[in-house]
Design a protein around this motif. Structure first.
Motif, PDB file in Angstrom:
ATOM      1  N   PRO A   9      35.834  32.326  48.324  1.00  0.00           N
ATOM      2  CA  PRO A   9      35.210  31.233  49.077  1.00  0.00           C
ATOM      3  C   PRO A   9      36.187  30.111  49.465  1.00  0.00           C
ATOM      4  CG  PRO A   9      34.612  31.087  46.776  1.00  0.00           C
ATOM      5  CD  PRO A   9      35.386  32.358  46.949  1.00  0.00           C
ATOM      6  N   TYR A  10      37.427  30.187  49.011  1.00  0.00           N
ATOM      7  CA  TYR A  10      38.439  29.184  49.357  1.00  0.00           C
ATOM      8  C   TYR A  10      39.404  29.689  50.432  1.00  0.00           C
ATOM      9  CZ  TYR A  10      37.053  26.853  45.012  1.00  0.00           C
ATOM     10  OH  TYR A  10      36.352  26.240  44.015  1.00  0.00           O
ATOM     11  N   CYS A  11      40.079  30.800  50.141  1.00  0.00           N
ATOM     12  CA  CYS A  11      41.142  31.287  51.034  1.00  0.00           C
ATOM     13  C   CYS A  11      40.680  32.428  51.941  1.00  0.00           C
ATOM     14  CB  CYS A  11      42.358  31.709  50.219  1.00  0.00           C
ATOM     15  SG  CYS A  11      42.113  33.172  49.170  1.00  0.00           S
ATOM     16  N   TRP A  12      39.467  32.943  51.718  1.00  0.00           N
ATOM     17  CA  TRP A  12      38.855  33.997  52.523  1.00  0.00           C
ATOM     18  C   TRP A  12      39.559  35.340  52.425  1.00  0.00           C
ATOM     19  CZ3 TRP A  12      34.289  32.298  53.131  1.00  0.00           C
ATOM     20  CH2 TRP A  12      34.061  30.943  53.325  1.00  0.00           C
ATOM     21  N   GLU A  13      40.490  35.483  51.469  1.00  0.00           N
ATOM     22  CA  GLU A  13      41.139  36.776  51.247  1.00  0.00           C
ATOM     23  C   GLU A  13      40.183  37.704  50.490  1.00  0.00           C
ATOM     24  OE1 GLU A  13      44.237  37.974  52.156  1.00  0.00           O
ATOM     25  OE2 GLU A  13      44.440  36.142  53.318  1.00  0.00           O
ATOM     26  N   GLU A  14      40.296  39.006  50.741  1.00  0.00           N
ATOM     27  CA  GLU A  14      39.532  39.970  49.966  1.00  0.00           C
ATOM     28  C   GLU A  14      40.265  40.202  48.653  1.00  0.00           C
ATOM     29  OE1 GLU A  14      37.137  44.068  50.558  1.00  0.00           O
ATOM     30  OE2 GLU A  14      39.194  44.070  51.291  1.00  0.00           O
ATOM     31  N   LYS A  25      23.400  40.152  32.187  1.00  0.00           N
ATOM     32  CA  LYS A  25      23.535  38.947  33.005  1.00  0.00           C
ATOM     33  C   LYS A  25      24.776  38.188  32.561  1.00  0.00           C
ATOM     34  CE  LYS A  25      18.793  37.996  34.320  1.00  0.00           C
ATOM     35  NZ  LYS A  25      17.756  36.961  34.398  1.00  0.00           N
ATOM     36  N   GLN A  26      25.574  37.777  33.534  1.00  0.00           N
ATOM     37  CA  GLN A  26      26.830  37.095  33.233  1.00  0.00           C
ATOM     38  C   GLN A  26      27.019  35.912  34.183  1.00  0.00           C
ATOM     39  OE1 GLN A  26      30.117  39.974  33.252  1.00  0.00           O
ATOM     40  NE2 GLN A  26      28.558  41.567  33.284  1.00  0.00           N
ATOM     41  N   THR A  27      27.542  34.826  33.643  1.00  0.00           N
ATOM     42  CA  THR A  27      27.993  33.694  34.432  1.00  0.00           C
ATOM     43  C   THR A  27      29.324  33.272  33.834  1.00  0.00           C
ATOM     44  OG1 THR A  27      25.748  32.956  34.903  1.00  0.00           O
ATOM     45  CG2 THR A  27      27.492  31.348  35.208  1.00  0.00           C
ATOM     46  N   TYR A  28      30.361  33.241  34.646  1.00  0.00           N
ATOM     47  CA  TYR A  28      31.674  32.855  34.136  1.00  0.00           C
ATOM     48  C   TYR A  28      32.532  32.325  35.273  1.00  0.00           C
ATOM     49  CZ  TYR A  28      33.269  37.383  35.874  1.00  0.00           C
ATOM     50  OH  TYR A  28      33.559  38.457  36.676  1.00  0.00           O
ATOM     51  N   ILE A  29      33.660  31.732  34.897  1.00  0.00           N
ATOM     52  CA  ILE A  29      34.599  31.157  35.868  1.00  0.00           C
ATOM     53  C   ILE A  29      35.922  31.888  35.748  1.00  0.00           C
ATOM     54  CG2 ILE A  29      35.888  29.082  36.510  1.00  0.00           C
ATOM     55  CD1 ILE A  29      33.469  27.482  35.402  1.00  0.00           C
ATOM     56  N   GLU A  30      36.477  32.243  36.903  1.00  0.00           N
ATOM     57  CA  GLU A  30      37.771  32.921  36.960  1.00  0.00           C
ATOM     58  C   GLU A  30      38.511  32.413  38.199  1.00  0.00           C
ATOM     59  OE1 GLU A  30      39.107  37.504  37.478  1.00  0.00           O
ATOM     60  OE2 GLU A  30      37.608  37.102  35.937  1.00  0.00           O
ATOM     61  N   ASP A  31      39.818  32.294  38.098  1.00  0.00           N
ATOM     62  CA  ASP A  31      40.620  31.846  39.235  1.00  0.00           C
ATOM     63  C   ASP A  31      40.853  32.976  40.222  1.00  0.00           C
ATOM     64  OD1 ASP A  31      40.813  29.358  38.078  1.00  0.00           O
ATOM     65  OD2 ASP A  31      42.826  29.664  37.295  1.00  0.00           O
ATOM     66  N   CYS A  32      40.879  32.646  41.503  1.00  0.00           N
ATOM     67  CA  CYS A  32      41.224  33.605  42.545  1.00  0.00           C
ATOM     68  C   CYS A  32      42.651  34.085  42.312  1.00  0.00           C
ATOM     69  CB  CYS A  32      41.103  32.951  43.919  1.00  0.00           C
ATOM     70  SG  CYS A  32      41.727  33.979  45.273  1.00  0.00           S
ATOM     71  N   GLU A  33      42.880  35.380  42.407  1.00  0.00           N
ATOM     72  CA  GLU A  33      44.224  35.917  42.183  1.00  0.00           C
ATOM     73  C   GLU A  33      45.178  35.603  43.329  1.00  0.00           C
ATOM     74  OE1 GLU A  33      43.698  40.513  43.615  1.00  0.00           O
ATOM     75  OE2 GLU A  33      42.893  39.978  41.654  1.00  0.00           O
TER      76      GLU A  33
END
Length: 60
Positions: A9-14, A25-33
Motif C-alpha cells: 500500500p506504500y510503494c505499489w510493488e508486488e 485468524k491473525q493480525t500482525y505487522i510486518e515491514d514491506c520487503e
C-alpha cells in the motif's frame, strides 16, 4: 506455510508474505520487503484455505 502475493500500500510493488494456515485468524505487522514501511495484515483461514487477506498502511 502459504505464500501470498499482494501489492504494497506504500510503494505499489508486488511482494509476497508467508502465511501460517494453522492459525485461523491473525493480525500482525510486518515491514514491506521493498520499501521497509510497516503494513498491518489481517488474515483468516478456514479449512486451510485463505478466506480473507487485508494489507493496510499504518499511519506514522
Amino acid at each position: 506455510m502459504y505464500e501470498h502475493f499482494f501489492q504494497c500500500p506504500y510503494c505499489w510493488e508486488e511482494v509476497s508474505v508467508l502465511l501460517d494456515p494453522s492459525v485461523r485468524k491473525q493480525t500482525y505487522i510486518e515491514d514491506c520487503e521493498t520499501c521497509c514501511n510497516p503494513i498491518e495484515f489481517q488474515v483468516e483461514f478456514e479449512s486451510n484455505e485463505l478466506q480473507m487477506f487485508e494489507a493496510q498502511p499504518i499511519e506514522q
